[in-house]
Design an enzyme around this catalytic site. Structure first.
Site, PDB file in Angstrom:
ATOM      1  N   LYS A 175      -4.803  -2.500  14.047  1.00  0.00           N
ATOM      2  CA  LYS A 175      -4.104  -1.456  14.792  1.00  0.00           C
ATOM      3  C   LYS A 175      -4.638  -1.409  16.228  1.00  0.00           C
ATOM      4  CE  LYS A 175      -3.110   1.400  10.742  1.00  0.00           C
ATOM      5  NZ  LYS A 175      -3.867   0.728   9.675  1.00  0.00           N
TER       6      LYS A 175
ATOM      7  N   GLU B 155       0.824  -1.219   0.000  1.00  0.00           N
ATOM      8  CA  GLU B 155       0.000   0.000   0.000  1.00  0.00           C
ATOM      9  C   GLU B 155       0.856   1.265   0.000  1.00  0.00           C
ATOM     10  OE1 GLU B 155      -1.334   1.881   3.485  1.00  0.00           O
ATOM     11  OE2 GLU B 155      -1.329  -0.005   4.628  1.00  0.00           O
TER      12      GLU B 155
END
Length: 302
Positions: free
Chosen positions: A160, A25
Protein backbone atom coordinates in the site's frame (compact mmCIF):
# COMPACT_ATOMS: atom_id res chain seq x y z
CA UNK A 1 -7.49 -31.19 8.58
CA UNK A 2 -7.37 -28.89 11.61
CA UNK A 3 -10.49 -29.29 13.78
CA UNK A 4 -11.20 -25.56 13.67
CA UNK A 5 -11.20 -25.31 9.86
CA UNK A 6 -14.51 -25.25 7.99
CA UNK A 7 -14.44 -25.65 4.21
CA UNK A 8 -17.36 -24.72 1.99
CA UNK A 9 -18.68 -27.66 -0.07
CA UNK A 10 -17.29 -26.15 -3.30
CA UNK A 11 -13.83 -25.53 -1.84
CA UNK A 12 -13.73 -28.96 -0.23
CA UNK A 13 -14.68 -30.65 -3.51
CA UNK A 14 -12.09 -28.67 -5.50
CA UNK A 15 -9.31 -29.53 -3.06
CA UNK A 16 -10.24 -33.22 -2.98
CA UNK A 17 -10.29 -33.35 -6.78
CA UNK A 18 -6.99 -31.50 -7.12
CA UNK A 19 -8.55 -28.52 -8.91
CA UNK A 20 -7.09 -25.00 -8.53
CA UNK A 21 -8.23 -23.02 -5.50
CA UNK A 22 -7.22 -19.48 -4.49
CA UNK A 23 -7.71 -17.72 -1.17
CA UNK A 24 -9.34 -14.28 -0.87
CA UNK A 25 -9.26 -12.12 2.26
CA UNK A 26 -12.21 -10.58 4.10
CA UNK A 27 -10.76 -7.47 5.74
CA UNK A 28 -11.15 -5.78 2.37
CA UNK A 29 -14.90 -6.45 2.75
CA UNK A 30 -15.35 -5.21 6.31
CA UNK A 31 -12.62 -2.59 6.63
CA UNK A 32 -11.37 -1.79 3.12
CA UNK A 33 -14.42 -0.47 1.27
CA UNK A 34 -17.84 1.03 2.02
CA UNK A 35 -21.10 -0.92 1.68
CA UNK A 36 -22.39 -2.02 -0.82
CA UNK A 37 -19.26 -1.73 -3.00
CA UNK A 38 -17.44 -4.07 -0.61
CA UNK A 39 -19.93 -6.91 -1.12
CA UNK A 40 -20.23 -6.28 -4.86
CA UNK A 41 -16.44 -6.39 -5.20
CA UNK A 42 -16.13 -9.59 -3.15
CA UNK A 43 -18.69 -11.36 -5.34
CA UNK A 44 -17.05 -10.02 -8.52
CA UNK A 45 -13.72 -11.40 -7.27
CA UNK A 46 -15.22 -14.84 -6.76
CA UNK A 47 -16.74 -14.74 -10.26
CA UNK A 48 -13.43 -13.59 -11.79
CA UNK A 49 -11.58 -16.47 -10.13
CA UNK A 50 -13.99 -19.02 -11.55
CA UNK A 51 -13.79 -17.43 -15.02
CA UNK A 52 -10.01 -17.89 -14.91
CA UNK A 53 -10.18 -21.53 -13.83
CA UNK A 54 -9.93 -21.51 -10.02
CA UNK A 55 -12.38 -22.01 -7.18
CA UNK A 56 -12.38 -18.98 -4.83
CA UNK A 57 -12.12 -19.50 -1.08
CA UNK A 58 -13.04 -16.24 0.63
CA UNK A 59 -11.66 -16.58 4.14
CA UNK A 60 -12.99 -15.29 7.47
CA UNK A 61 -13.72 -16.40 11.03
CA UNK A 62 -17.44 -17.06 11.50
CA UNK A 63 -18.74 -18.24 14.85
CA UNK A 64 -15.23 -19.24 15.89
CA UNK A 65 -14.70 -21.40 12.80
CA UNK A 66 -11.79 -20.69 10.44
CA UNK A 67 -13.81 -20.63 7.23
CA UNK A 68 -12.31 -21.18 3.77
CA UNK A 69 -15.21 -20.44 1.47
CA UNK A 70 -18.14 -18.21 2.46
CA UNK A 71 -21.78 -18.09 1.44
CA UNK A 72 -23.18 -14.95 -0.21
CA UNK A 73 -25.09 -14.33 3.02
CA UNK A 74 -21.87 -14.44 5.07
CA UNK A 75 -20.14 -12.05 2.66
CA UNK A 76 -23.11 -9.67 2.85
CA UNK A 77 -23.04 -9.90 6.66
CA UNK A 78 -19.35 -8.89 6.76
CA UNK A 79 -20.04 -6.03 4.37
CA UNK A 80 -23.02 -4.69 6.31
CA UNK A 81 -21.36 -4.98 9.72
CA UNK A 82 -18.19 -3.35 8.42
CA UNK A 83 -15.78 -2.19 11.10
CA UNK A 84 -17.95 -3.70 13.85
CA UNK A 85 -16.38 -7.02 12.84
CA UNK A 86 -12.98 -7.66 14.43
CA UNK A 87 -10.05 -7.05 12.09
CA UNK A 88 -8.26 -10.34 12.65
CA UNK A 89 -4.53 -10.89 12.31
CA UNK A 90 -2.42 -13.78 13.62
CA UNK A 91 -2.68 -12.72 17.26
CA UNK A 92 -6.48 -12.59 17.13
CA UNK A 93 -7.28 -16.04 15.74
CA UNK A 94 -7.05 -18.12 18.96
CA UNK A 95 -9.16 -15.59 20.86
CA UNK A 96 -11.87 -15.53 18.18
CA UNK A 97 -11.90 -19.34 18.03
CA UNK A 98 -12.19 -19.67 21.82
CA UNK A 99 -14.92 -17.02 22.03
CA UNK A 100 -16.75 -18.46 18.98
CA UNK A 101 -16.67 -14.95 17.55
CA UNK A 102 -16.44 -13.45 14.06
CA UNK A 103 -13.43 -11.88 12.39
CA UNK A 104 -12.49 -10.45 9.01
CA UNK A 105 -9.04 -11.76 8.13
CA UNK A 106 -6.05 -9.63 7.20
CA UNK A 107 -3.34 -10.83 4.82
CA UNK A 108 -1.52 -12.58 7.68
CA UNK A 109 -4.59 -14.36 9.08
CA UNK A 110 -5.81 -15.30 5.60
CA UNK A 111 -2.43 -16.88 4.84
CA UNK A 112 -2.59 -18.94 8.04
CA UNK A 113 -6.07 -20.29 7.30
CA UNK A 114 -5.25 -20.88 3.63
CA UNK A 115 -2.19 -22.91 4.61
CA UNK A 116 -4.21 -24.96 7.11
CA UNK A 117 -6.73 -25.68 4.35
CA UNK A 118 -4.05 -26.65 1.83
CA UNK A 119 -4.47 -23.57 -0.43
CA UNK A 120 -1.20 -22.35 -1.95
CA UNK A 121 -2.12 -19.09 -3.72
CA UNK A 122 -3.81 -16.00 -2.31
CA UNK A 123 -4.98 -12.80 -4.02
CA UNK A 124 -5.36 -9.50 -2.20
CA UNK A 125 -5.24 -5.78 -2.95
CA UNK A 126 -2.02 -4.64 -1.34
CA UNK A 127 0.04 -6.03 1.51
CA UNK A 128 0.82 -4.31 4.77
CA UNK A 129 4.42 -3.37 5.41
CA UNK A 130 6.74 -1.02 7.21
CA UNK A 131 4.89 2.18 8.06
CA UNK A 132 6.42 5.59 7.55
CA UNK A 133 8.20 6.61 10.74
CA UNK A 134 8.66 2.97 11.82
CA UNK A 135 12.20 3.78 12.97
CA UNK A 136 10.54 5.38 16.02
CA UNK A 137 7.11 3.71 16.18
CA UNK A 138 8.18 0.14 15.24
CA UNK A 139 4.89 -0.08 13.29
CA UNK A 140 5.54 -3.03 11.00
CA UNK A 141 2.71 -5.15 9.64
CA UNK A 142 2.42 -8.79 10.71
CA UNK A 143 1.88 -9.53 7.00
CA UNK A 144 5.64 -9.42 6.43
CA UNK A 145 6.43 -11.91 9.20
CA UNK A 146 3.71 -14.20 7.89
CA UNK A 147 5.26 -14.25 4.42
CA UNK A 148 8.52 -15.37 6.01
CA UNK A 149 6.99 -18.40 7.71
CA UNK A 150 3.76 -19.45 5.99
CA UNK A 151 3.91 -21.32 2.64
CA UNK A 152 1.37 -19.31 0.65
CA UNK A 153 2.13 -17.20 -2.43
CA UNK A 154 0.57 -13.75 -2.28
CA UNK A 155 -0.52 -11.86 -5.42
CA UNK A 156 -0.98 -8.14 -4.80
CA UNK A 157 -0.57 -4.71 -6.40
CA UNK A 158 2.56 -4.17 -4.34
CA UNK A 159 2.56 -2.65 -0.88
CA UNK A 160 0.00 0.00 0.00
CA UNK A 161 1.39 3.38 -1.03
CA UNK A 162 0.73 4.79 2.45
CA UNK A 163 3.77 2.75 3.60
CA UNK A 164 7.54 3.15 3.44
CA UNK A 165 8.08 1.02 0.35
CA UNK A 166 11.87 0.99 0.49
CA UNK A 167 11.95 -0.30 4.07
CA UNK A 168 9.21 -2.82 3.26
CA UNK A 169 11.38 -4.33 0.51
CA UNK A 170 14.41 -4.33 2.82
CA UNK A 171 12.41 -6.20 5.47
CA UNK A 172 11.25 -8.82 2.95
CA UNK A 173 14.84 -9.28 1.76
CA UNK A 174 16.03 -9.82 5.33
CA UNK A 175 13.33 -12.45 5.81
CA UNK A 176 14.26 -14.22 2.55
CA UNK A 177 10.91 -13.66 0.84
CA UNK A 178 11.25 -13.65 -2.99
CA UNK A 179 9.55 -10.59 -4.52
CA UNK A 180 8.49 -11.02 -8.15
CA UNK A 181 7.22 -8.31 -10.49
CA UNK A 182 4.67 -9.47 -13.06
CA UNK A 183 5.77 -7.81 -16.28
CA UNK A 184 7.80 -5.26 -14.34
CA UNK A 185 11.13 -4.85 -12.59
CA UNK A 186 9.72 -2.06 -10.41
CA UNK A 187 7.59 -2.56 -7.33
CA UNK A 188 4.10 -1.19 -8.02
CA UNK A 189 2.70 1.10 -5.34
CA UNK A 190 -0.95 0.04 -5.15
CA UNK A 191 -2.73 2.94 -6.90
CA UNK A 192 0.26 3.65 -9.14
CA UNK A 193 2.46 1.41 -11.29
CA UNK A 194 5.82 2.83 -10.19
CA UNK A 195 7.51 3.33 -6.85
CA UNK A 196 11.16 3.90 -7.71
CA UNK A 197 12.14 0.61 -6.02
CA UNK A 198 13.08 -2.60 -7.84
CA UNK A 199 11.81 -6.11 -7.13
CA UNK A 200 14.02 -9.21 -7.07
CA UNK A 201 12.87 -10.78 -10.33
CA UNK A 202 10.77 -9.76 -13.32
CA UNK A 203 8.41 -12.53 -14.51
CA UNK A 204 6.33 -12.60 -17.67
CA UNK A 205 3.82 -15.44 -17.40
CA UNK A 206 1.64 -17.24 -14.84
CA UNK A 207 3.38 -20.47 -15.83
CA UNK A 208 6.79 -19.07 -14.87
CA UNK A 209 5.46 -17.94 -11.50
CA UNK A 210 3.83 -21.35 -10.95
CA UNK A 211 7.17 -23.08 -11.57
CA UNK A 212 8.85 -20.86 -8.94
CA UNK A 213 6.15 -21.60 -6.35
CA UNK A 214 6.31 -25.34 -7.06
CA UNK A 215 10.10 -25.30 -6.66
CA UNK A 216 9.81 -23.43 -3.36
CA UNK A 217 7.28 -25.96 -2.05
CA UNK A 218 9.35 -28.93 -3.25
CA UNK A 219 12.34 -27.51 -1.35
CA UNK A 220 10.24 -27.33 1.82
CA UNK A 221 10.93 -23.64 2.38
CA UNK A 222 8.97 -22.38 5.39
CA UNK A 223 7.82 -19.09 3.86
CA UNK A 224 5.88 -17.81 0.90
CA UNK A 225 6.45 -15.60 -2.11
CA UNK A 226 5.21 -12.15 -3.11
CA UNK A 227 3.98 -11.53 -6.66
CA UNK A 228 3.57 -7.81 -7.37
CA UNK A 229 1.05 -7.20 -10.15
CA UNK A 230 0.77 -3.56 -11.31
CA UNK A 231 -2.66 -1.95 -11.46
CA UNK A 232 -3.91 -1.85 -15.09
CA UNK A 233 -2.68 1.28 -16.85
CA UNK A 234 -6.18 2.66 -17.49
CA UNK A 235 -7.03 2.58 -13.77
CA UNK A 236 -3.71 3.84 -12.39
CA UNK A 237 -3.72 7.21 -10.64
CA UNK A 238 -1.17 9.99 -11.17
CA UNK A 239 1.59 9.64 -8.58
CA UNK A 240 1.42 13.34 -7.66
CA UNK A 241 -2.34 13.12 -6.95
CA UNK A 242 -2.14 10.04 -4.76
CA UNK A 243 1.01 11.22 -2.93
CA UNK A 244 -0.67 14.53 -2.03
CA UNK A 245 -3.75 12.74 -0.69
CA UNK A 246 -1.64 10.26 1.30
CA UNK A 247 0.47 13.01 2.85
CA UNK A 248 -2.66 14.89 3.89
CA UNK A 249 -4.22 11.70 5.34
CA UNK A 250 -1.01 10.86 7.24
CA UNK A 251 -0.94 14.36 8.72
CA UNK A 252 -4.55 14.03 9.89
CA UNK A 253 -3.94 10.56 11.35
CA UNK A 254 -1.07 11.97 13.39
CA UNK A 255 -3.14 14.91 14.61
CA UNK A 256 -5.99 12.58 15.64
CA UNK A 257 -3.69 10.09 17.38
CA UNK A 258 -4.73 7.18 15.15
CA UNK A 259 -2.34 4.24 15.59
CA UNK A 260 -1.96 0.48 15.15
CA UNK A 261 -4.55 -1.59 13.31
CA UNK A 262 -6.83 1.45 12.87
CA UNK A 263 -4.24 3.29 10.79
CA UNK A 264 -4.69 1.58 7.42
CA UNK A 265 -8.53 1.68 7.32
CA UNK A 266 -8.45 5.38 8.30
CA UNK A 267 -5.86 6.27 5.68
CA UNK A 268 -7.59 4.35 2.87
CA UNK A 269 -10.96 5.93 3.67
CA UNK A 270 -9.48 9.42 3.91
CA UNK A 271 -7.53 9.02 0.67
CA UNK A 272 -10.78 7.94 -0.99
CA UNK A 273 -12.48 11.13 0.25
CA UNK A 274 -9.58 13.36 -0.81
CA UNK A 275 -9.53 11.90 -4.33
CA UNK A 276 -13.28 12.19 -4.80
CA UNK A 277 -13.79 8.44 -4.83
CA UNK A 278 -11.24 7.87 -7.59
CA UNK A 279 -9.02 5.76 -5.34
CA UNK A 280 -11.94 3.40 -4.54
CA UNK A 281 -12.55 2.75 -8.24
CA UNK A 282 -8.82 2.04 -8.69
CA UNK A 283 -8.82 -0.22 -5.63
CA UNK A 284 -11.65 -2.35 -7.02
CA UNK A 285 -9.96 -2.78 -10.40
CA UNK A 286 -6.56 -3.69 -8.99
CA UNK A 287 -8.09 -6.35 -6.74
CA UNK A 288 -9.92 -7.94 -9.68
CA UNK A 289 -6.69 -7.83 -11.69
CA UNK A 290 -4.86 -9.68 -8.89
CA UNK A 291 -7.59 -12.32 -8.60
CA UNK A 292 -7.36 -13.11 -12.31
CA UNK A 293 -3.59 -13.51 -12.15
CA UNK A 294 -3.74 -15.65 -8.98
CA UNK A 295 -6.31 -17.94 -10.59
CA UNK A 296 -4.11 -18.39 -13.67
CA UNK A 297 -1.10 -19.14 -11.48
CA UNK A 298 -3.04 -21.72 -9.44
CA UNK A 299 -4.29 -23.35 -12.66
CA UNK A 300 -0.71 -23.55 -13.98
CA UNK A 301 0.65 -25.18 -10.82
CA UNK A 302 -0.84 -28.56 -11.75
Amino acid sequence: MNQHIKLSPKVEAALKEGRPVIALESTIISHGMPYPQNVETALKCEAAARECGAEPATIAVIGGKLCAGLTEEEIDYLGREGTKVTKASRRDLPILVAKKADGATTVAATMIIAALAGIKVFATGGIGGVHRGAETTMDISADLEEMAQTPVAVVCAGAKSILDLGLTLEYLETKGVPVLGYGTKELPAFYTRQSGFNVDYKVDSPEEIASFINAQREMDYPGGMLIANPIPEEYAMPKETIDAAINQALKEAGEQGIKGKETTPFLLARVCELTGGESLASNIQLVLNNVRLAAKIAAAMG
